[in-house]
Design a protein around this motif. Structure first.
Motif, short mmCIF file in Angstrom:
data_model
loop_
_atom_site.label_atom_id
_atom_site.label_comp_id
_atom_site.label_asym_id
_atom_site.label_seq_id
_atom_site.Cartn_x
_atom_site.Cartn_y
_atom_site.Cartn_z
N ALA A 175 0.63 -1.37 -0.48
CA ALA A 175 0.20 0.18 0.14
C ALA A 175 1.02 1.17 -0.28
O ALA A 175 1.64 1.34 0.81
N ASP A 176 0.88 2.23 -0.96
CA ASP A 176 0.69 3.38 -0.79
C ASP A 176 1.80 3.91 0.84
O ASP A 176 2.76 4.12 0.71
N SER A 177 0.28 3.91 1.57
CA SER A 177 0.68 4.56 3.07
C SER A 177 2.16 3.94 3.89
O SER A 177 2.12 4.29 5.12
N VAL A 178 2.54 2.48 3.19
CA VAL A 178 3.41 1.74 4.27
C VAL A 178 4.96 1.47 3.42
O VAL A 178 5.67 1.14 3.31
N LYS A 179 4.79 2.29 2.16
CA LYS A 179 5.85 1.79 1.04
C LYS A 179 7.02 2.22 2.10
O LYS A 179 6.94 4.17 1.98
N GLY A 180 8.49 1.96 1.70
CA GLY A 180 9.25 2.30 2.21
C GLY A 180 9.73 3.05 4.62
O GLY A 180 10.19 2.35 4.19
N ARG A 181 8.24 1.67 4.91
CA ARG A 181 8.82 1.93 5.67
C ARG A 181 7.94 0.13 5.64
O ARG A 181 9.25 -0.51 7.65
N PHE A 182 7.92 -0.50 5.76
CA PHE A 182 7.50 -1.69 6.29
C PHE A 182 7.91 -2.54 5.40
O PHE A 182 7.82 -1.95 3.62
N THR A 183 8.26 -4.06 5.28
CA THR A 183 8.63 -4.54 4.48
C THR A 183 8.12 -6.27 4.67
O THR A 183 8.36 -6.80 5.88
N ILE A 184 7.56 -6.84 3.95
CA ILE A 184 7.24 -8.16 3.61
C ILE A 184 7.75 -9.83 3.54
O ILE A 184 9.00 -9.46 2.32
N SER A 185 8.32 -10.47 4.20
CA SER A 185 9.07 -11.52 3.44
C SER A 185 8.52 -12.50 3.82
O SER A 185 7.29 -12.51 4.67
N ARG A 186 9.58 -14.07 3.51
CA ARG A 186 8.72 -15.32 3.30
C ARG A 186 9.83 -16.10 3.93
O ARG A 186 11.07 -15.65 3.73
N ASP A 187 9.86 -17.64 4.89
CA ASP A 187 11.06 -18.01 5.12
C ASP A 187 10.11 -19.41 4.84
O ASP A 187 9.54 -19.85 5.26
N ILE A 188 10.08 -19.94 3.71
CA ILE A 188 9.86 -21.25 3.03
C ILE A 188 9.89 -22.19 4.05
O ILE A 188 8.67 -22.97 4.00
N ALA A 189 11.38 -22.04 4.45
CA ALA A 189 11.51 -23.76 4.72
C ALA A 189 10.49 -23.46 6.52
O ALA A 189 10.58 -24.86 7.15
N LYS A 190 10.26 -22.76 7.29
CA LYS A 190 9.47 -22.81 7.96
C LYS A 190 8.28 -22.56 8.16
O LYS A 190 7.28 -22.49 8.73
N ASN A 191 7.76 -21.98 6.16
CA ASN A 191 5.72 -21.89 6.44
C ASN A 191 5.66 -20.66 7.22
O ASN A 191 4.85 -20.30 7.80
#
Length: 115
Positions: A60-76
């Motif tokens: 969302a534009d309101s969180v760009k530059g402040r929030f980061t989504i990531s994933r750990d596939i091994a940990k689901n």
């Protein structure tokens, strides 16, 4: 059936950071996408960030530059790193996933940012 369990919410001062986690019961590589939504009091639920099975992200534009989504596939597990938090980020945050084109939701977790 997919189960999603959020953790990591809480109370933080403006300018602070929190990391949300969403643990899924299945292999997240088979999910169409996963993401985070939020709902503030009196407002509609809104998209915060998503990550596709191929690893593409959207914010969302309101969180760009402040929030980061990531994933750990091994940990689901999918994460939402939230930095430079603002009082307007206060909401219940929900983990969301699409599996075989059906949506699944976590129970939600409260994030409160004090000014």
């Amino acid at each position: 059936q997919v189960q999603l369990v959020e953790s990591g919410g809480g109370l933080v001062q403006a300018g602070g950071s929190l990391r949300l986690s969403c643990a899924a019961s299945g292999n997240i590589r088979s999910f169409n996408y996963m993401g985070w939504y939020r709902q503030a009091p009196g407002k509609q639920r809104e998209l915060v960030a998503t990550v596709t099975s191929g690893g593409s992200t959207n914010y969302a534009d309101s969180v760009k530059g402040r929030f980061t989504i990531s994933r750990d596939i091994a940990k689901n597990t999918v994460y939402l790193q939230m930095n430079s938090l603002k009082p307007e980020d206060t909401a219940v945050y929900y983990c969301n996933a699409a599996y075989r084109l059906s949506p699944y939701w976590g129970q939600g977790i409260q994030v409160t940012v004090s000014s």
